[in-house]
Write a protein that holds these residues in place. Structure first.
Motif, short mmCIF file in Angstrom:
data_model
loop_
_atom_site.label_atom_id
_atom_site.label_comp_id
_atom_site.label_asym_id
_atom_site.label_seq_id
_atom_site.Cartn_x
_atom_site.Cartn_y
_atom_site.Cartn_z
N UNK A 1 1.00 -1.08 -0.08
CA UNK A 1 0.02 0.33 -0.09
C UNK A 1 0.72 0.95 -0.60
N UNK A 2 1.47 1.20 0.47
CA UNK A 2 2.87 2.60 1.57
C UNK A 2 3.33 2.76 -0.04
N UNK A 3 4.01 1.82 -1.03
CA UNK A 3 4.83 1.73 -1.78
C UNK A 3 3.95 2.41 -3.52
N UNK A 4 2.74 1.32 -3.08
CA UNK A 4 1.65 2.47 -4.17
C UNK A 4 1.03 3.79 -3.87
N UNK A 5 1.41 4.33 -2.74
CA UNK A 5 0.97 5.83 -2.66
C UNK A 5 2.10 6.63 -3.29
#
Length: 143
Positions: A116-120
């Motif tokens: 999720x963090x990498x996608x954001x």
């Protein structure tokens, strides 16, 4: 992850600065008026952006603020990290390189938080201030 007023107003302010500083420095007061934000709050946000090297001040009678580098070299991610800090949805020491929380061998959730963090980060780093500046100019009818 939830973007606070710092991120929302700060992003609006730096887009405004990008649009209106092409002809010279822009005052805090003029940005605040256009964006409907108090001068004091905007000063706090601009100060964070200045510390991050995204904005610089110009002294003098016609002074104010301008971008510290071209809008094409500033991403929304740069702006949000300067205003909000980490964009990851949770603080998980098991995500970072060389960091450990003691549960990494049994914790499957850390993989979810990392994805999720990498996608954001990928999403916001893929949007340039130049793109937002141009969209804003189109909306305002400015050439």
């Amino acid at each position: 992850m939830k973007i606070t007023t710092k991120g929302r107003y700060g992003l609006r302010a730096i887009v405004d600065l990008a649009v209106y500083s092409e002809d010279g420095p822009v005052s805090i007061h003029s940005i605040a008026e256009r964006q409907g934000v108090s001068d004091g709050y905007l000063e706090q946000l601009i100060s964070r952006l200045k510390r991050a090297g995204l904005v610089e001040s110009v002294r003098g009678a016609t002074g104010g603020y301008r971008l510290a580098r071209p809008a094409s070299e500033i991403s929304v991610g740069d702006i949000l990290r300067a205003l909000e800090g980490s964009l990851y949805p949770v603080e998980c020491p098991g995500i970072g390189e060389g960091e450990s929380c003691g549960n990494e061998t049994v914790c499957v959730a850390k993989g979810v938080w990392k994805i999720i963090g990498d996608s954001i980060e990928s999403a916001v780093d893929g949007i340039s201030l130049e793109t937002l500046k141009n969209q804003s100019k189109d909306c305002l009818g400015i050439e």
